[in-house]
Write a protein that holds these residues in place. Structure first.
Motif, PDB file in Angstrom:
ATOM      1  N   VAL A  85     -16.628  -3.729  -5.312  1.00 20.58           N
ATOM      2  CA  VAL A  85     -17.340  -2.455  -5.163  1.00 20.58           C
ATOM      3  C   VAL A  85     -16.467  -1.281  -5.590  1.00 20.58           C
ATOM      4  CG1 VAL A  85     -18.351  -0.865  -3.478  1.00 20.58           C
ATOM      5  CG2 VAL A  85     -18.895  -3.299  -3.376  1.00 20.58           C
ATOM      6  N   SER A  86     -15.181  -1.357  -5.278  1.00 20.24           N
ATOM      7  CA  SER A  86     -14.278  -0.264  -5.646  1.00 20.24           C
ATOM      8  C   SER A  86     -14.110  -0.134  -7.151  1.00 20.24           C
ATOM      9  CB  SER A  86     -12.905  -0.468  -4.991  1.00 20.24           C
ATOM     10  OG  SER A  86     -12.252  -1.603  -5.534  1.00 20.24           O
ATOM     11  N   VAL A 112     -11.825  -1.620  -8.904  1.00 21.78           N
ATOM     12  CA  VAL A 112     -10.400  -1.508  -9.212  1.00 21.78           C
ATOM     13  C   VAL A 112     -10.029  -2.339 -10.442  1.00 21.78           C
ATOM     14  CG1 VAL A 112      -9.796  -3.375  -7.610  1.00 21.78           C
ATOM     15  CG2 VAL A 112      -8.071  -1.692  -8.255  1.00 21.78           C
ATOM     16  N   GLN A 145     -10.958  -0.354 -13.488  1.00 22.00           N
ATOM     17  CA  GLN A 145     -10.059   0.784 -13.656  1.00 22.00           C
ATOM     18  C   GLN A 145      -8.674   0.342 -14.136  1.00 22.00           C
ATOM     19  OE1 GLN A 145     -10.989   3.826 -13.619  1.00 22.00           O
ATOM     20  NE2 GLN A 145     -13.043   3.473 -12.826  1.00 22.00           N
ATOM     21  N   GLN A 177      -6.726   3.312  -5.882  1.00 24.28           N
ATOM     22  CA  GLN A 177      -7.643   2.258  -5.459  1.00 24.28           C
ATOM     23  C   GLN A 177      -6.873   1.058  -4.906  1.00 24.28           C
ATOM     24  OE1 GLN A 177      -9.902   1.757  -9.113  1.00 24.28           O
ATOM     25  NE2 GLN A 177     -11.698   2.721  -8.194  1.00 24.28           N
ATOM     26  N   VAL A 220     -14.834  -5.607  -1.234  1.00 20.58           N
ATOM     27  CA  VAL A 220     -14.148  -4.321  -1.378  1.00 20.58           C
ATOM     28  C   VAL A 220     -13.586  -4.159  -2.784  1.00 20.58           C
ATOM     29  CG1 VAL A 220     -12.162  -2.966  -0.597  1.00 20.58           C
ATOM     30  CG2 VAL A 220     -13.619  -4.098   1.075  1.00 20.58           C
ATOM     31  N   VAL A 221     -12.972  -5.222  -3.299  1.00 24.70           N
ATOM     32  CA  VAL A 221     -12.382  -5.167  -4.641  1.00 24.70           C
ATOM     33  C   VAL A 221     -13.458  -4.935  -5.698  1.00 24.70           C
ATOM     34  CG1 VAL A 221     -11.177  -6.519  -6.402  1.00 24.70           C
ATOM     35  CG2 VAL A 221     -10.368  -6.557  -4.041  1.00 24.70           C
ATOM     36  N   SER A 264       0.833  -1.201   0.000  1.00 22.64           N
ATOM     37  CA  SER A 264       0.000   0.000   0.000  1.00 22.64           C
ATOM     38  C   SER A 264       0.870   1.254   0.000  1.00 22.64           C
ATOM     39  CB  SER A 264      -0.916  -0.003   1.229  1.00 22.64           C
ATOM     40  OG  SER A 264      -1.616   1.224   1.342  1.00 22.64           O
ATOM     41  N   ILE A 315      -5.655   1.902  -1.376  1.00 30.06           N
ATOM     42  CA  ILE A 315      -6.698   1.750  -0.355  1.00 30.06           C
ATOM     43  C   ILE A 315      -7.050   0.277  -0.148  1.00 30.06           C
ATOM     44  CG2 ILE A 315      -9.089   2.318   0.212  1.00 30.06           C
ATOM     45  CD1 ILE A 315      -8.707   4.921  -1.380  1.00 30.06           C
ATOM     46  N   ALA A 316      -7.113  -0.488  -1.242  1.00 31.32           N
ATOM     47  CA  ALA A 316      -7.459  -1.909  -1.131  1.00 31.32           C
ATOM     48  C   ALA A 316      -6.430  -2.664  -0.289  1.00 31.32           C
ATOM     49  CB  ALA A 316      -7.566  -2.529  -2.526  1.00 31.32           C
TER      50      ALA A 316
END
Length: 226
Positions: free
Chosen positions: A208-209, A211, A214, A165, A205-206, A103, A168-169
């Protein structure tokens, strides 16, 4: 939609000859300026988030390194307090540290990779003055310059969004791993249902984000440019 290859876009703009109302060019230039301002704000927000996460992660990594150094500097017969602390140094906390490091790395890449085109260069302005263009011709050139600028800035944002992203992930992944590590240190084992719940939470999380979407956009953008 990916960004355009700058060389191809530049050649295409050279072939465009505007023959409409001059007032329309002024309106287009104003709209383009608003777009560039919005792009700059988006990138500034991304940079701000990346820098804050980077500083926070450095503090956490420093604390973890200090704790681990205290644990490992004792011999085979450590005091009971240190012995209890060793229970929390397990595979889950190690994965959490690795996720925290990743991160931090993505936060640094996000911040350093930011490059924004915010205005007409001094060389272009000087050439514009020397060319003695009419007002309409000058407005047309400025609009074309904005098109190039918007294209460049869009590419920068498209590539930076998945980086922040991922930053944050991996923070979320690190927190979940640390929680599992603490649980194992207290109880001695992590049940399957808890591992499954942690995996589903990370997957949620992955998804919904967005990522993955993107990342694919960024890959397509790089393909268009190179």
């Amino acid at each position: 939609m990916s960004s355009r290859d700058p060389s191809e876009l530049r050649e295409e703009l050279r072939d465009i000859q505007f023959s409409g109302d001059a007032d329309q060019l002024t309106e287009l230039r104003e709209e383009a300026r608003k777009t560039v301002d919005a792009q700059r704000q988006t990138l500034n927000d991304i940079d701000t988030k990346a820098s804050k996460i980077f500083r926070l992660n450095l503090v956490l990594i420093g604390l973890l390194v200090s704790i681990l150094s205290i644990v490992t500097q004792f011999g085979p017969d450590p005091p009971s307090g240190i012995d209890a602390l060793e229970l929390f140094v397990n595979i889950y906390t190690q994965i959490g540290i690795a996720a925290l490091v990743l991160s931090t790395a993505f936060a640094a890449i996000t911040y350093t990779a930011s490059e924004l085109d915010v205005g007409v260069s001094s060389e272009n302005l000087a050439a514009l003055l020397e060319a003695d263009f009419s007002e309409t011709e000058a407005e047309e050139l400025l609009v074309k310059n904005y098109i190039m600028r918007i294209n460049f800035n869009r590419s920068t944002n498209v590539r930076n969004i998945p980086l922040i992203q991922l930053t944050i992930a991996f923070v979320v992944f690190a927190i979940i791993s640390f929680v599992l590590g603490v649980y194992r240190g207290i109880t001695g084992a992590v049940p399957i249902w808890l591992l499954g719940a942690a995996f589903l939470l990370i997957l949620f999380v992955v998804l919904v984000s967005g990522v993955l979407t993107q990342i694919w956009r960024a890959v397509r953008d790089l393909y268009e440019w190179y």
